[in-house]
Design an enzyme around this catalytic site. Structure first.
Site, mmCIF file in Angstrom:
data_model
loop_
_atom_site.group_PDB
_atom_site.id
_atom_site.type_symbol
_atom_site.label_atom_id
_atom_site.label_comp_id
_atom_site.label_asym_id
_atom_site.label_seq_id
_atom_site.Cartn_x
_atom_site.Cartn_y
_atom_site.Cartn_z
ATOM 1 N N LYS A 80 11.061 -6.897 -6.006
ATOM 2 C CA LYS A 80 11.250 -6.664 -7.447
ATOM 3 C C LYS A 80 12.006 -5.358 -7.691
ATOM 4 O O LYS A 80 12.996 -5.327 -8.416
ATOM 5 C CB LYS A 80 9.900 -6.628 -8.187
ATOM 6 N N ARG A 91 1.083 -7.271 -15.246
ATOM 7 C CA ARG A 91 0.375 -7.725 -14.047
ATOM 8 C C ARG A 91 -0.959 -8.374 -14.394
ATOM 9 O O ARG A 91 -1.654 -8.838 -13.487
ATOM 10 C CB ARG A 91 0.126 -6.526 -13.116
ATOM 11 N N ARG A 115 8.644 -0.336 5.168
ATOM 12 C CA ARG A 115 8.933 0.699 4.166
ATOM 13 C C ARG A 115 7.981 1.878 4.343
ATOM 14 O O ARG A 115 8.369 3.031 4.142
ATOM 15 C CB ARG A 115 8.788 0.103 2.752
ATOM 16 N N ARG A 146 4.616 6.488 0.869
ATOM 17 C CA ARG A 146 3.642 5.885 -0.063
ATOM 18 C C ARG A 146 2.370 5.542 0.688
ATOM 19 O O ARG A 146 2.403 4.767 1.636
ATOM 20 C CB ARG A 146 4.239 4.624 -0.691
ATOM 21 N N ARG A 196 -3.708 -5.787 -1.635
ATOM 22 C CA ARG A 196 -2.771 -5.878 -2.771
ATOM 23 C C ARG A 196 -2.338 -7.324 -2.990
ATOM 24 O O ARG A 196 -2.180 -7.782 -4.109
ATOM 25 C CB ARG A 196 -1.545 -4.973 -2.528
#
Ligand code: B4P
Length: 202
Positions: free
Chosen positions: A14, A91, A130, A136, A148
């Protein structure tokens, strides 16, 4: 105006695609994840609260999400643009309903919800990759990444039915290369724009 929601599981692309679409169609890009991460970097107590949810793979509660967005819009007037691309928002059902209310007051509804389909193992491998460079904390631990995904299935995916009932929901294969996915998204957006223009002429 072209208002789009980019929808899909964490790591489905996204954010990656929103940045490219923003440039191609001169859209304002609203990513709640980015807004939350900016608040966390400011080291405010609000940021600490956001971090406590995000680090555990949970959604930020709706009340807190609305509070952050309200202050974001207070400080960042929506400039004139061709439209908005929403990335990672809404969401939950209350978020979708609040967005519909906000946009219908401006007479600028969502035209299309573009949903990127990516299987769970691919998502986990993209996010872990990533995590090697992003810094993160929600990208580093496979258990959190899978949590998640579970949260997505339980709390976010039901929005597919909400937008299907509005005839706005479109699914696309999110597993090709970044360029292939971008081309598929652009084709859908071009079709949506053509339909909007022909409806405006009637
Ligand atoms: P987000 O910031 O929205 O992040 P995301 O779900 O990880 O990612 P996205 O789908 O944008 O993936 P990306 O393009 O980066 O959310 C983070 C957290 O914030 C949530 O878990 C939640 O706690 C909180 N939150 C945010 N919004 C909220 C809301 N509205 N309500 C409540 N809580 C909220 O892609 C991932 C990786 O894949 C990148 O490394 C990218 O390079 C790679 N990639 C992308 N496309 C690829 C492709 N086609 N092929 C191979 N790799 C690809």
């Amino acid at each position: 105006m072209l208002n789009i929601i980019l929808f899909g599981p964490p790591g489905s692309g996204k954010g990656t695609q929103a940045l490219k679409l923003k440039l191609k169609y001169a859209l304002i890009h609203i990513s709640t994840g980015d807004i939350f991460r900016a608040e966390i970097s400011s080291q405010s107590s609000l940021g600490q609260e956001l971090k406590s949810y995000m680090d555990h793979g949970q959604l930020v509660p709706d009340e807190l999400t609305f509070r952050v967005l309200k202050s974001y819009f207070g400080e960042n007037e929506l400039q004139k643009s061709q439209g908005i691309i929403f990335d990672g928002f809404p969401r939950t059902l209350p978020q979708a309903e609040a967005l519909d209310t906000f946009l219908s007051e401006r007479n600028e509804p969502i035209q299309v919800v573009l949903s990127l389909l990516v299987n769970e193992d691919e998502v986990v491998s993209r996010i872990m990759l990533r995590g090697q460079t992003s810094g993160r904390s929600d990208d580093n631990d496979e258990t959190i990444v899978r949590k998640r995904m579970q949260v997505y299935r339980e709390q976010t995916f039901p929005l597919a039915a909400y937008y299907t009932s509005q005839k706005k929901y479109v699914e696309l294969n999110g597993e090709g290369s970044i360029e292939e996915v971008f081309t598929a998204l652009s084709n859908h957006i071009d079709r949506t724009l053509a339909l909007t223009e022909s409806a405006d002429m009637v």
